[in-house]
Design an enzyme around this catalytic site. Structure first.
Site, PDB file in Angstrom:
ATOM      1  CD  GLU A  56       3.848  15.565 -40.980  1.00  0.00           C
ATOM      2  OE1 GLU A  56       5.200  15.519 -41.242  1.00  0.00           O
ATOM      3  OE2 GLU A  56       3.414  15.310 -40.024  1.00  0.00           O
ATOM      4  CG  ASN A 203       3.670   8.900 -38.631  1.00  0.00           C
ATOM      5  OD1 ASN A 203       4.354   8.631 -39.593  1.00  0.00           O
ATOM      6  ND2 ASN A 203       3.904   9.775 -37.679  1.00  0.00           N
ATOM      7  CD  GLU A 204       7.831   9.197 -36.320  1.00  0.00           C
ATOM      8  OE1 GLU A 204       7.848   9.987 -35.379  1.00  0.00           O
ATOM      9  OE2 GLU A 204       8.756   9.134 -37.239  1.00  0.00           O
ATOM     10  CE1 TYR A 273      13.283  12.339 -41.223  1.00  0.00           C
ATOM     11  CE2 TYR A 273      12.179  11.120 -39.421  1.00  0.00           C
ATOM     12  CZ  TYR A 273      11.993  11.931 -40.618  1.00  0.00           C
ATOM     13  OH  TYR A 273      10.842  11.976 -40.990  1.00  0.00           O
ATOM     14  CD  GLU A 324       8.109  10.353 -41.126  1.00  0.00           C
ATOM     15  OE1 GLU A 324       8.621  10.799 -40.327  1.00  0.00           O
ATOM     16  OE2 GLU A 324       6.940  10.337 -41.126  1.00  0.00           O
ATOM     17  CD  GLN A 374       7.474  15.997 -44.249  1.00  0.00           C
ATOM     18  OE1 GLN A 374       6.751  16.719 -45.043  1.00  0.00           O
ATOM     19  NE2 GLN A 374       7.501  15.737 -43.095  1.00  0.00           N
TER      20      GLN A 374
HETATM   21  O1  AHR Z   1       9.138  14.272 -40.961  1.00  0.00           O
HETATM   22  C1  AHR Z   1       8.916  15.233 -40.046  1.00  0.00           C
HETATM   23  C2  AHR Z   1       8.154  14.469 -38.908  1.00  0.00           C
HETATM   24  O2  AHR Z   1       9.159  13.563 -38.511  1.00  0.00           O
HETATM   25  C3  AHR Z   1       7.132  13.561 -39.044  1.00  0.00           C
HETATM   26  O3  AHR Z   1       5.862  14.098 -38.930  1.00  0.00           O
HETATM   27  C4  AHR Z   1       7.284  12.237 -38.233  1.00  0.00           C
HETATM   28  O4  AHR Z   1       6.553  11.287 -38.384  1.00  0.00           O
HETATM   29  C5  AHR Z   1       8.599  12.331 -37.922  1.00  0.00           C
HETATM   30  O5  AHR Z   1       9.054  12.233 -36.491  1.00  0.00           O
END
Ligand code: AHR
Length: 519
Positions: A56, A203-204, A273, A324, A374
């Site tokens: 990103e 995204n999200e 996450y 992600e 990432q």
């Molecule tokens: O990976 C960092 C951020 O985390 C990304 O931009 C977003 O999609 C997520 O919340």
């Protein structure tokens, strides 16, 4: 600490994942822990895409991590850091998602094409960064070519329009001379169409991608995916999934989806996450286990979300794109203060990666792609780079070790091992996956125990085999990590396999890849 409770792993049935955890005794010698691999119970093919990446425009991922520019003294190929190219090639034929993340929903692709000197500088999506747009569509697709990976472009739903998205697809995929956008692409240096197949639509979308309700996002998704020009490329369209295991988001989106025209969706993209409250490198043994307990939630997310999607897509044509995932620690271990969200990855993160990849392997039939967040200079990164310095993290080593699973048939695997108890409950002592390619069986096993080894007895249901290799990543320091000064502080080693014996000792806190040749 261990308890002797029996916990049953997930068993038979169409949605079966195979694993783990009954009771047993982990000691060397006499009572080895039985790990049974059912050679004739294939779950699905493990696509290399399960080992994919995410890059990103944020902090130091693109500028510094990937892009140093063609005039840089840092070794590069057409502006792309050479170390990145060499190392990404080592993880296999994966996919890289770009340009975000949250950044994607504020990104206008036309800002990143044409002569670099004329590209606009924009207020950045993150902090006060100014986005120079030096790295745009052509540079990203060239990076993919150099690294021999497949591109995945994430389109802007938050601040973009369906027309802008559809034009981007046309710009990338229309044959030379067919349309004005294709001619523009040729003028910008690429007469051959790029043939981009993977397209993310937002995204999200529940958060930084526009704070939509699931119903509103579904409505937008329909508008964006109607009239997408295909130009002979079978497009793989990806809808933004929920935050973690939010079943309400998924159910409401799909309820709306079936209520009207079912817009084409190939992949559903949840994000997960596992965060810590502590420090990336300073943690207690309880925090070591806590991290794994959180990482293992991924399996429940997959089975729960799959069940809900199945209420609407009964044949399960829609697969997961978990674009992600990873460990997210609080700030404090950045190597460069401009590298937003950068963290130092250690042995603990390597085990999180192995546990997550094994979950993907065990659910191979449900997942088309998964992208760790990432690639470089960010959260659960494979690499850290700063100026002319570059280092591979322990997580990179896991990705390289696990390459042996790519293209294999995932097999059912059951391990019997005592759970490990800690302050917040228990976690499995052993977790893993198995896959087969011809006569080669690959077994990955994680021993989560911080201090005790585990002897395993690999039992092959229905056949015999000989162990030919055992590679292990471990360290006596649970926070072992690589630095620019000590790039090989932690790296995999090969264990001796002289007798071909299927009894193997897994060191404490270890990731193991064992290769067996079948009779
Ligand atoms: O990976 C960092 C951020 O985390 C990304 O931009 C977003 O999609 C997520 O919340």
């Amino acid at each position: 600490m261990m308890d002797r409770r029996t916990v049953l792993g997930v068993m038979a049935g169409a949605a079966a994942s195979s694993l783990m955890v009954n009771s047993g005794l982990a000691r060397q010698g006499g009572n080895a822990l039985p790990v049974t691999i059912a050679i004739d119970e294939a779950i699905g093919t493990i696509k290399p895409e399960l080992y994919s990446q995410f890059a990103e425009h944020i902090g130091g991922v693109i500028y510094d991590g990937i892009w140093v520019g063609p005039d840089s003294k840092i070794p590069n190929v057409r502006g792309v850091r050479k170390d990145i190219i060499d190392h990404v090639k080592r993880i296999g034929k994966v996919v890289v998602r770009w340009p975000g993340g949250c950044f994607a929903d504020a990104y206008h692709w036309r800002d990143g094409i044409g002569p670099v000197a004329k590209r606009p500088k924009r207020y950045g999506r993150w902090q006060e960064d100014i986005e120079p747009n030096t790295f745009g569509t052509h540079e990203f697709l060239d990076f993919c070519k150099l690294c021999e990976v497949t591109p995945y472009l994430a389109a802007n739903v938050g601040t973009g329009t369906p027309q802008e998205f559809q034009n981007w697809v046309e710009y990338c995929n229309a044959p030379d001379g067919r349309t004005t956008l294709a001619e523009e692409r040729a003028i910008n240096g690429s007469p051959e169409p790029f043939g981009v197949r993977y397209w993310g639509v937002g995204n999200e979308s529940w958060g930084c991608g526009g704070k939509f309700t699931p119903e509103d996002y579904c409505r937008e998704y329909r508008k964006f995916t109607e009239w997408v020009p295909a130009f002979g490329v079978p497009l793989y369209l990806i809808a933004a999934g929920p935050n973690s295991n939010d079943l309400d988001w998924t159910r409401r989106f799909f309820q709306k989806w079936v209520d009207g025209a079912r817009a084409p969706i190939s992949g559903w993209a949840p994000h997960y996450y596992c965060g810590t409250t502590g420090h990336a490198l300073k943690f207690s043994t309880d925090q070591w286990y806590e991290m794994f307990k959180k990482a293992l939630v991924m399996e429940k997310l997959i089975t729960d979300q799959w069940a809900v999607i199945g209420e609407f897509d009964r044949q399960h044509k829609i697969k997961f794109i978990i674009d992600e995932w990873g460990a997210w620690h609080p700030a404090g271990t950045e190597i460069n203060k401009h590298h937003l969200f950068e963290q130092m990855g250690c042995l603990r993160d390597a085990l999180v990666a192995a546990l997550s990849l094994d979950i993907f392997n065990r659910h191979a039939e449900k997942i088309d792609m998964a992208n760790v967040a990432q690639l470089v200079n960010n959260l659960h990164s494979l690499f850290l780079a700063d100026g002319d310095k570059f280092v591979a993290t322990p997580t990179f080593h896991v990705f390289e070790m696990y390459k042996a699973h790519h293209g294999g048939k995932s097999l059912r695997i059951d391990a019997e091992a005592p759970a490990v108890s800690f302050k917040d409950g228990t976690i499995p002592r052993l977790a893993g996956a198995a896959s087969i390619k011809g006569k080669t069986l690959t077994i990955s096993l994680v021993n989560t125990h911080a201090t005790e080894p585990a002897e395993v007895d690999l039992r092959l249901k229905g056949t015999k085999g000989t162990c030919v290799a055992h590679r292990v990543l471990t360290d006596t320091n649970l926070a072992a990590h690589n630095t620019f000064e000590r790039p090989d502080a932690i790296k995999p080693r090969d264990e001796q396999v002289t007798s071909g014996d299927l009894r193997r000792v897994l060191p404490p806190a270890s990731v193991n890849v064992i290769t067996v040749t079948l009779a």
